[in-house]
Design a protein around this motif. Structure first.
Motif, PDB file in Angstrom:
ATOM      1  N   ILE A   1     -18.142 -49.659  81.516  1.00  8.48           N
ATOM      2  CA  ILE A   1     -19.361 -49.942  82.273  1.00  8.48           C
ATOM      3  C   ILE A   1     -19.719 -48.804  83.208  1.00  8.48           C
ATOM      4  CG2 ILE A   1     -18.920 -52.418  82.138  1.00  8.48           C
ATOM      5  CD1 ILE A   1     -18.194 -52.317  85.143  1.00  8.48           C
ATOM      6  N   MET A   2     -18.790 -47.890  83.441  1.00  5.40           N
ATOM      7  CA  MET A   2     -19.054 -46.725  84.275  1.00  5.40           C
ATOM      8  C   MET A   2     -17.992 -45.666  83.995  1.00  5.40           C
ATOM      9  SD  MET A   2     -16.479 -46.777  86.787  1.00  5.40           S
ATOM     10  CE  MET A   2     -17.135 -46.199  88.344  1.00  5.40           C
ATOM     11  N   THR A   3     -18.355 -44.423  84.254  1.00  2.32           N
ATOM     12  CA  THR A   3     -17.385 -43.339  84.141  1.00  2.32           C
ATOM     13  C   THR A   3     -17.373 -42.551  85.441  1.00  2.32           C
ATOM     14  OG1 THR A   3     -19.014 -41.797  83.226  1.00  2.32           O
ATOM     15  CG2 THR A   3     -17.739 -43.122  81.657  1.00  2.32           C
ATOM     16  N   GLY A   4     -16.323 -41.761  85.619  1.00  2.00           N
ATOM     17  CA  GLY A   4     -16.236 -40.901  86.791  1.00  2.00           C
ATOM     18  C   GLY A   4     -15.799 -41.642  88.036  1.00  2.00           C
TER      19      GLY A   4
ATOM     20  N   VAL B   1     -11.812 -34.110  86.264  1.00  5.44           N
ATOM     21  CA  VAL B   1     -11.888 -34.126  84.806  1.00  5.44           C
ATOM     22  C   VAL B   1     -12.871 -35.163  84.260  1.00  5.44           C
ATOM     23  CG1 VAL B   1      -9.581 -33.181  84.521  1.00  5.44           C
ATOM     24  CG2 VAL B   1      -9.874 -35.652  84.619  1.00  5.44           C
ATOM     25  N   ARG B   2     -13.240 -36.161  85.059  1.00  3.96           N
ATOM     26  CA  ARG B   2     -14.210 -37.162  84.596  1.00  3.96           C
ATOM     27  C   ARG B   2     -15.509 -37.158  85.390  1.00  3.96           C
ATOM     28  NH1 ARG B   2     -12.971 -40.758  80.587  1.00  3.96           N
ATOM     29  NH2 ARG B   2     -10.787 -40.791  79.933  1.00  3.96           N
TER      30      ARG B   2
ATOM     31  N   GLY C   1     -13.562 -49.081  83.907  1.00  4.28           N
ATOM     32  CA  GLY C   1     -14.160 -48.058  84.759  1.00  4.28           C
ATOM     33  C   GLY C   1     -13.073 -47.411  85.582  1.00  4.28           C
ATOM     34  N   GLN C   2     -13.292 -46.162  85.987  1.00  2.00           N
ATOM     35  CA  GLN C   2     -12.312 -45.503  86.838  1.00  2.00           C
ATOM     36  C   GLN C   2     -12.124 -46.285  88.139  1.00  2.00           C
ATOM     37  OE1 GLN C   2     -12.192 -42.887  84.477  1.00  2.00           O
ATOM     38  NE2 GLN C   2     -10.074 -43.142  85.084  1.00  2.00           N
TER      39      GLN C   2
END
Length: 445
Positions: A166-169, A182-183, A213-214
């Motif tokens: 649902i989300m990255t970073g 890295v993300r 998600g992170q």
């Protein structure tokens, strides 16, 4: 899953990348995907698996059987890079013998500063980070994908359980963590976009959705917050979970929803890292130990039978015996059901890698064992309460060589159960015994 028709296509050698046009890729070829790291990496591998299948590749499990090997990597700990070097050395040997043709390095190491060094040293054919996984498509002969960010890329359908990103970073800057490097910064998917993927997966036979998600509970979109998304997904999927959360984002209403919604598994993974306010400040975690305790009190109040897990770092630079004792007190107060305990590992480019006050390895090992013992003692006592009761168990993995299947209760407990039921099925069974990490059930009732 609908795959791309691969009949009557000329095979495109993977030594050159096709430029545009329709996919010509990998009919008759084989690929092996090896995954290292967290659930985000597993989900990225699922999406790459979708691509290689669409391109006509057959998936194999052994390097020596593969024309193309994809290493999807983790960069969280120092030994992760050393481990990948070992695999790359083995793949170079197989390439010299003509048993492997191409190697791709993807994931967090692919996005790191060390990627160029590894590519040159081992002659890697393709290096991808975490935000351009879709570029694998062109490399294997599929049309170029115009994805603006990786979460849009679908994974394999038809599986009983599936991850949905649902989300990255991540927008945090924890002292020890290389993930933001890295993300990248946090990018959230729109709610309807997520729900469309969930509905598609459920229609294909998926009955267990894990939101990823992170910092999954940091999700925001158009004045909607994570709990809004979680409740919406819980209306669409028969079984739902999420990971990994950050205490600074965890709302009380999300904790209440876990207890109130029938389709949400009653477990919470909430990394604390340390029980010392001084260390939490040094780590830039953004909360104190008492604030974390209050979150757990809310969870225990609304989800009394639920399971609680966490992450703990032992031996962060500057950690004293007083800090360590504070962590042990928090473990006793929170009564974790399990914990991922890590010895501090310096990562290039993080603040902690430059900090003074390194903790001697012998001290780190002692503290690690003390934390592990405290967590396991609490977990064993809590698991013993389950013995004699009857549980509805969702089968995650079918019967293994040990003669038992691996399942999960609605309270989030792992169970080994004597059943022929396959993944995605439910059974009811009596809990006969328990260890610190798992429950053991007899034959289904």
């Amino acid at each position: 899953m609908t795959t791309t028709d691969t009949q009557n296509r000329p095979v495109v050698p993977l030594s050159r990348k096709p430029r545009g046009g329709r996919a010509e890729g990998g009919a008759g070829r084989t690929a092996c995907i090896r995954t290292f790291g967290c659930q985000m990496n597993v989900h990225d591998s699922d999406r790459m698996r979708r691509m290689i299948l669409d391109a006509g590749y057959a998936e194999v499990q052994r390097y020596e059987d593969a024309d193309l090997v994809i290493l999807n990597t983790c960069y969280v700990r120092e030994n992760a890079v050393n481990r990948i070097r070992g695999h790359l050395g083995e793949l170079n040997r197989l390439r010299r013998e003509g048993r492997v043709k191409k190697v791709a390095l993807t994931g967090c190491i692919g996005a790191s500063d060390e990627a160029a060094e590894l590519q040159e040293q081992y002659g890697i054919d393709l290096v991808l980070g975490t935000h351009n996984t879709y570029e694998l498509a062109e490399f294997i002969g599929l049309p170029t994908m115009e994805e603006t960010y990786t979460p849009e890329l679908p994974g394999v359908e038809g599986q009983k359980s599936a991850f949905v990103t649902i989300m990255t970073g991540c927008n945090y800057r924890c002292s020890y963590c290389v993930v933001p490097r890295v993300r990248g910064r946090m990018v959230c998917r729109p709610l309807e976009n997520v729900l469309e993927e969930v509905r598609r997966l459920v229609r294909s036979g998926t009955n267990y959705i894990t939101l990823l998600g992170q910092t999954v509970d940091a999700w925001r979109h158009e004045r909607r917050r994570f709990c809004d998304l979680l409740e919406a997904v819980a209306e669409e999927a028969p079984r739902v979970w999420f990971t990994t959360s950050h205490p600074s984002n965890m709302e009380d209403r999300t904790l209440r929803a876990i207890g109130e919604r029938d389709t949400i598994v009653k477990k919470l993974h909430l990394p604390v890292q340390s029980g010392s306010d001084r260390m939490l400040k040094m780590m830039h975690r953004g909360y104190g130990a008492d604030r974390y305790r209050r979150k757990i009190e809310v969870f225990r109040e609304h989800v009394p039978d639920g399971t609680l897990s966490t992450d703990i770092i032992v031996g962060h630079p500057g950690e004293t015996e007083e800090d360590h004792e504070a962590t042990l007190r928090l473990i006793e107060d929170c009564q974790f059901d399990s914990a991922y305990i890590f010895k501090f590992s310096p990562r290039r480019g993080t603040e902690a890698a430059q900090m003074e006050g390194a903790v001697p390895p012998g001290v780190v090992q002692r503290r690690f064992l003390e934390v592990l013992r405290a967590v396991e003692q609490n977990a064993f006592r809590r698991n013993q309460r389950k013995v004699g009761g009857t549980e509805e168990i969702y089968i995650r993995h079918g019967r293994s060589d040990s003669g038992r299947a691996i399942g999960e209760t609605w309270s989030g407990h792992a169970v080994h159960v004597d059943t022929e039921a396959g993944p995605g099925e439910y059974v009811r069974a009596r809990i006969e015994s328990a260890g610190p990490h798992v429950l053991y059930a007899g034959r289904p009732l």
